[in-house]
Design a protein around this motif. Structure first.
Motif, PDB file in Angstrom:
ATOM      1  N   PHE A  23       0.866  -1.180   0.000  1.00 35.46           N
ATOM      2  CA  PHE A  23       0.000   0.000   0.000  1.00 35.46           C
ATOM      3  C   PHE A  23       0.906   1.235   0.000  1.00 35.46           C
ATOM      4  N   PRO A  24       0.840   2.085  -1.028  1.00 38.02           N
ATOM      5  CA  PRO A  24       1.712   3.267  -1.079  1.00 38.02           C
ATOM      6  C   PRO A  24       1.219   4.341  -0.119  1.00 38.02           C
ATOM      7  N   VAL A  25       2.122   4.891   0.679  1.00 37.85           N
ATOM      8  CA  VAL A  25       1.730   5.884   1.686  1.00 37.85           C
ATOM      9  C   VAL A  25       1.985   7.287   1.155  1.00 37.85           C
ATOM     10  N   ARG A  26       0.931   8.094   1.160  1.00 32.03           N
ATOM     11  CA  ARG A  26       1.031   9.470   0.667  1.00 32.03           C
ATOM     12  C   ARG A  26       1.315  10.448   1.798  1.00 32.03           C
ATOM     13  N   ARG A  27       0.459  10.454   2.811  1.00 34.37           N
ATOM     14  CA  ARG A  27       0.640  11.346   3.968  1.00 34.37           C
ATOM     15  C   ARG A  27       0.168  10.594   5.208  1.00 34.37           C
ATOM     16  N   ILE A  28       0.602  11.044   6.376  1.00 36.13           N
ATOM     17  CA  ILE A  28       0.145  10.441   7.631  1.00 36.13           C
ATOM     18  C   ILE A  28      -0.510  11.524   8.475  1.00 36.13           C
ATOM     19  N   TRP A  29      -1.818  11.400   8.650  1.00 35.84           N
ATOM     20  CA  TRP A  29      -2.571  12.308   9.513  1.00 35.84           C
ATOM     21  C   TRP A  29      -2.800  11.631  10.851  1.00 35.84           C
ATOM     22  N   PHE A  53      -6.049  17.731  14.504  1.00 38.21           N
ATOM     23  CA  PHE A  53      -5.161  16.887  13.708  1.00 38.21           C
ATOM     24  C   PHE A  53      -3.752  17.446  13.631  1.00 38.21           C
ATOM     25  N   PHE A  54      -2.805  16.522  13.476  1.00 40.25           N
ATOM     26  CA  PHE A  54      -1.424  16.904  13.155  1.00 40.25           C
ATOM     27  C   PHE A  54      -0.921  15.854  12.174  1.00 40.25           C
ATOM     28  N   SER A  55       0.313  15.971  11.731  1.00 39.85           N
ATOM     29  CA  SER A  55       0.773  15.010  10.731  1.00 39.85           C
ATOM     30  C   SER A  55       2.204  14.575  10.971  1.00 39.85           C
ATOM     31  N   LYS A  56       2.549  13.499  10.337  1.00 34.50           N
ATOM     32  CA  LYS A  56       3.927  13.002  10.312  1.00 34.50           C
ATOM     33  C   LYS A  56       4.297  12.859   8.834  1.00 34.50           C
ATOM     34  N   PRO A  57       5.592  12.967   8.521  1.00 35.53           N
ATOM     35  CA  PRO A  57       5.988  12.733   7.127  1.00 35.53           C
ATOM     36  C   PRO A  57       5.714  11.288   6.719  1.00 35.53           C
ATOM     37  N   ALA A  58       5.429  11.078   5.440  1.00 33.26           N
ATOM     38  CA  ALA A  58       5.151   9.719   4.951  1.00 33.26           C
ATOM     39  C   ALA A  58       6.321   8.770   5.226  1.00 33.26           C
ATOM     40  N   ASP A  59       7.534   9.309   5.191  1.00 33.56           N
ATOM     41  CA  ASP A  59       8.678   8.402   5.383  1.00 33.56           C
ATOM     42  C   ASP A  59       9.023   8.183   6.852  1.00 33.56           C
ATOM     43  N   ALA A  60       8.137   8.625   7.759  1.00 34.27           N
ATOM     44  CA  ALA A  60       8.291   8.257   9.172  1.00 34.27           C
ATOM     45  C   ALA A  60       7.842   6.812   9.424  1.00 34.27           C
ATOM     46  N   ILE A  61       7.215   6.212   8.415  1.00 29.71           N
ATOM     47  CA  ILE A  61       6.745   4.817   8.520  1.00 29.71           C
ATOM     48  C   ILE A  61       7.910   3.866   8.753  1.00 29.71           C
ATOM     49  N   GLU A 180     -16.669   9.615  11.368  1.00 30.22           N
ATOM     50  CA  GLU A 180     -16.687  11.009  11.838  1.00 30.22           C
ATOM     51  C   GLU A 180     -15.313  11.661  11.716  1.00 30.22           C
ATOM     52  N   THR A 181     -14.276  10.872  12.008  1.00 34.58           N
ATOM     53  CA  THR A 181     -12.910  11.400  11.909  1.00 34.58           C
ATOM     54  C   THR A 181     -12.591  11.786  10.466  1.00 34.58           C
ATOM     55  N   ILE A 182     -12.924  10.905   9.527  1.00 31.70           N
ATOM     56  CA  ILE A 182     -12.687  11.197   8.106  1.00 31.70           C
ATOM     57  C   ILE A 182     -13.457  12.439   7.699  1.00 31.70           C
ATOM     58  N   SER A 183     -14.693  12.533   8.158  1.00 29.14           N
ATOM     59  CA  SER A 183     -15.519  13.678   7.812  1.00 29.14           C
ATOM     60  C   SER A 183     -14.882  14.985   8.308  1.00 29.14           C
ATOM     61  N   HIS A 184     -14.486  15.013   9.581  1.00 23.97           N
ATOM     62  CA  HIS A 184     -13.846  16.218  10.129  1.00 23.97           C
ATOM     63  C   HIS A 184     -12.559  16.555   9.376  1.00 23.97           C
ATOM     64  N   LEU A 185     -11.702  15.545   9.203  1.00 21.51           N
ATOM     65  CA  LEU A 185     -10.390  15.798   8.587  1.00 21.51           C
ATOM     66  C   LEU A 185     -10.549  16.313   7.161  1.00 21.51           C
ATOM     67  N   ASP A 195      -3.371   8.189   1.776  1.00 23.20           N
ATOM     68  CA  ASP A 195      -3.285   8.837   3.088  1.00 23.20           C
ATOM     69  C   ASP A 195      -3.590   7.823   4.187  1.00 23.20           C
ATOM     70  N   LEU A 196      -2.866   7.939   5.286  1.00 17.18           N
ATOM     71  CA  LEU A 196      -3.157   7.140   6.486  1.00 17.18           C
ATOM     72  C   LEU A 196      -3.689   8.081   7.555  1.00 17.18           C
ATOM     73  N   ILE A 197      -4.577   7.562   8.394  1.00 14.33           N
ATOM     74  CA  ILE A 197      -5.025   8.323   9.564  1.00 14.33           C
ATOM     75  C   ILE A 197      -4.770   7.477  10.805  1.00 14.33           C
ATOM     76  N   MET A 198      -3.944   8.011  11.704  1.00  5.36           N
ATOM     77  CA  MET A 198      -3.747   7.373  13.010  1.00  5.36           C
ATOM     78  C   MET A 198      -4.794   7.977  13.934  1.00  5.36           C
ATOM     79  N   THR A 199      -5.658   7.127  14.495  1.00  7.62           N
ATOM     80  CA  THR A 199      -6.924   7.625  15.050  1.00  7.62           C
ATOM     81  C   THR A 199      -6.932   7.850  16.556  1.00  7.62           C
TER      82      THR A 199
END
Ligand code: MN
Length: 233
Positions: A23-29, A53-61, A180-185, A195-199
């Motif tokens: 799975f290719p990772v674009r962004r991490i929310w 929300f905040f984010s991490k770089p995709a390559d933090a995976i 709800e999280t997806i809706s807000h974000l 995109d990934l979302i860490m919830t």
């Protein structure tokens, strides 16, 4: 000849469980506080706040079973075990009723946090990036697809450091569910495939050190484990 002036960075990706696909990772929310017991342990009122929300770089995976050097610039590295949502179909201003149609699958991740840097940033009203978005700050399991496991609304989520259980909750304790999280974000940013979302994390966050092995599990979804050492040999 390439149009790029330097080699293109590698595509960040996660394995798909029981498959050779990725799975290719674009962004991490990431969601800031999403379990009442964790909001309380951090000194906040769980009832009043909309998700933030905040984010991490995709390559933090980092993939599971990695051995990692203990991160620099911290003496208080915390674990936060979290449900990870993998977005398969992008969109903006998504309503919560149809939001799950945007999900490709799920995994379990650990939102590694340099708590000392985050606490300092909060105090000085500075950004959280250096506390949250550092290198290798997002260990994540192999993903499982919605076609395989559906949309888990409950399930035990726990994290062990070595042999002791530190966090133990249930997905049904989330303040804002996945839809709800997806809706807000998606009101703040247009979500994209990859995109990934860490919830958010249940209570019990705490420090770990070089020599520790972390294991995070969500029943029915997966397992992620990483070990920290002083220095990689
Ligand atoms: Mn978190």
């Amino acid at each position: 000849m390439s149009e790029f002036v330097i080699p293109c960075p590698p595509q960040s990706a996660l394995p798909v469980a029981d498959s050779d696909k990725k799975f290719p990772v674009r962004r991490i929310w990431c969601v800031g506080r999403n379990y009442a017991d964790h909001a309380r342990e951090m000194g906040h009122d769980p009832d009043r706040e909309p998700p933030f929300f905040f984010s991490k770089p995709a390559d933090a995976i980092v993939s599971s079973n990695s051995v990692l050097a203990f991160p620099s610039m911290t003496s208080n590295l915390h674990h936060e075990v979290e449900l990870v949502v993998a977005i398969g179909v992008g969109g903006k201003e998504i309503n919560s009723e149809s939001a799950l149609e945007h999900v490709w699958g799920y995994g379990v991740g650990i939102d590694m946090t340099r708590r000392d840097l985050q606490a300092q940033a909060k105090k000085l009203q500075r950004p959280w990036e250096m506390g949250k978005g550092f290198d290798q700050s997002a260990p994540v399991s192999a993903l499982r697809s919605v076609s395989e496991i559906g949309h888990p609304a409950e399930g035990r989520i726990w994290l062990k450091v070595n042999d002791s259980i530190r966090q133990d909750g249930n997905l049904n304790m989330q303040i804002w569910n996945v839809g709800e999280t997806i809706s807000h974000l998606s009101a703040f940013v247009e979500l994209g495939a990859g995109d990934l979302i860490m919830t958010g994390t249940p209570a019990g966050v705490g420090p770990c050190s070089a020599g520790d092995t972390l294991e995070g599990v969500i029943e029915g979804i997966g397992r992620v484990t990483v070990s920290y050492v002083d220095e990689l040999s």
